[in-house]
Design a protein around this motif. Structure first.
Motif, PDB file in Angstrom:
ATOM      1  N   ALA A 157      -4.343  28.195  54.857  1.00  0.00           N
ATOM      2  CA  ALA A 157      -5.500  27.467  55.384  1.00  0.00           C
ATOM      3  C   ALA A 157      -5.531  26.030  54.881  1.00  0.00           C
ATOM      4  N   HIS A 158      -5.118  25.815  53.626  1.00  0.00           N
ATOM      5  CA  HIS A 158      -5.111  24.464  53.053  1.00  0.00           C
ATOM      6  C   HIS A 158      -4.161  23.557  53.833  1.00  0.00           C
ATOM      7  N   VAL A 159      -3.004  24.079  54.177  1.00  0.00           N
ATOM      8  CA  VAL A 159      -2.041  23.273  54.929  1.00  0.00           C
ATOM      9  C   VAL A 159      -2.561  22.985  56.336  1.00  0.00           C
ATOM     10  N   PHE A 160      -3.082  23.992  57.014  1.00  0.00           N
ATOM     11  CA  PHE A 160      -3.598  23.771  58.371  1.00  0.00           C
ATOM     12  C   PHE A 160      -4.733  22.748  58.364  1.00  0.00           C
ATOM     13  N   ALA A 161      -5.603  22.821  57.357  1.00  0.00           N
ATOM     14  CA  ALA A 161      -6.689  21.844  57.266  1.00  0.00           C
ATOM     15  C   ALA A 161      -6.145  20.447  56.988  1.00  0.00           C
ATOM     16  N   ASP A 162      -5.111  20.353  56.156  1.00  0.00           N
ATOM     17  CA  ASP A 162      -4.541  19.056  55.793  1.00  0.00           C
ATOM     18  C   ASP A 162      -3.947  18.347  57.004  1.00  0.00           C
TER      19      ASP A 162
END
Length: 329
Positions: free
Chosen positions: A90-95
């Motif tokens: 999720a952190h990567v997709f949000a980034d």
């Protein structure tokens, strides 16, 4: 009591996999265990080892989240959005400003949890690499971006760098953020890891260190860290001197006396033994595969609690991503 030798030089084999019917994409990620610090290289040096977590993940066009876990930590790992792999994806997709897809995750964990072998770093690395695989063709994540994202999640790069890139890594943070240099380890270096039945909290281990250390101890560790790079890449006969430490191991010893006792016993017999990461596992950097059996015998003679001895190799690949439709990346 005593030491049990456990084969540890083969990748985990996934015994089941998520159903892929209706999946947008399916990727398989393999991530190695790591040992950080290596004695004097506190928060800087890390080594990738041949114990692995393997995850097969399918993405879907809905909001499902199904997680199945086998192997180490399977009875304690959360199976919801608080799961560290899921949070890392999720952190990567949000980034990159993309919508998180529905996920079906099957994980087989070969990396022991809470033992100082980088299990949280492996989970973070797995999540970042899963996101890389799922985003392929839409967003290109290069090595620098992967290390930045993993470090943001893990807090420091010494475990995630070798998990991502393999081998021996030197990690630091500069003006461009977290950076790394990968080095090849001398073929004469033969890792051996003793894994106990008890765990150690990384946050507790860090809390036991003083905020300041004597200048002579800092100078001691600087010299040994420089020597350790030479020993691991060129001169394994220097490993005993090169793995001496004054910054963290003795301070943490009170919280894991069995670990400290084993390290001291092995070093007294000439083995380059150190606390692996925050502990409580013990890493031995033997100067040849044949020496490891002698180290096991010494450990068996002094151990007062059960230990599993894993005779490992240095992993040189780091984390890998395989798209089930397209092959490896």
């Amino acid at each position: 009591m005593g030491v049990t030798v456990v084969p540890g030089d083969m990748e985990s084999v996934v015994t089941a996999a998520p159903a892929t019917e209706g999946a947008v994409r399916t990727v398989t990620v393999t991530v190695p265990a790591t040992s950080a610090n290596l004695g004097p290289g506190f928060d800087t040096l890390g080594l990738a080892l041949s114990l692995y977590d393997t995850l097969t993940v399918s993405s879907f066009a809905d909001d499902r989240l199904d997680i199945d876990v086998a192997g180490n930590g399977s009875d304690a790992i959360p199976l919801d959005a608080s799961n560290l792999v899921v949070r890392s994806i999720a952190h990567v997709f949000a980034d990159v400003d993309r919508t998180m897809p529905g996920l079906h995750i099957f994980a087989e964990n070969g990396v022991p949890h809470g033992r100082g072998l980088g299990s949280s770093g492996a989970a973070v690395t797995a999540g970042v690499l899963i996101a890389k695989g799922l985003l392929a063709g839409d967003v290109d994540l290069d090595d620098e971006a992967l290390l930045r994202l993993a470090t943001e999640l893990e807090g420091h790069p010494d475990n995630v760098a070798p998990a991502l890139f393999g081998g021996l890594t030197i990690a630091w943070t500069g003006e461009r953020g977290p950076q790394h240099k990968k080095l090849l380890v001398h073929r004469g270096v033969a890792p051996l890891v003793f894994v106990p039945g008890f765990t150690m909290s990384t946050s507790l281990a860090r809390s036991l260190q003083p905020p300041q250390v004597p200048r002579e101890d800092a100078v001691f560790n600087v010299s040994r860290s420089a020597l350790l790079v030479a020993a691991l890449t060129q001169s394994p006969e220097l490993l005993l001197d090169a793995t001496a430490d004054r910054l963290h191991q003795d301070y943490r010893g009170a919280a894991m006396p069995e670990t400290l006792r084993l390290v001291q016993a092995l070093r007294a017999e000439g083995f380059a033994a150190v606390v692996s990461g925050a502990g409580p596992s013990v890493l031995v950097l033997a100067d040849g595969p044949g020496a490891r059996q002698r180290a096991v015998e010494i450990a068996d003679a002094v151990a007062d609690t059960p230990w599993d001895a894993h005779m490992l190799a240095v992993d040189v690949r780091g984390g890998t991503v395989r798209d089930r439709a397209e092959g490896s990346t």
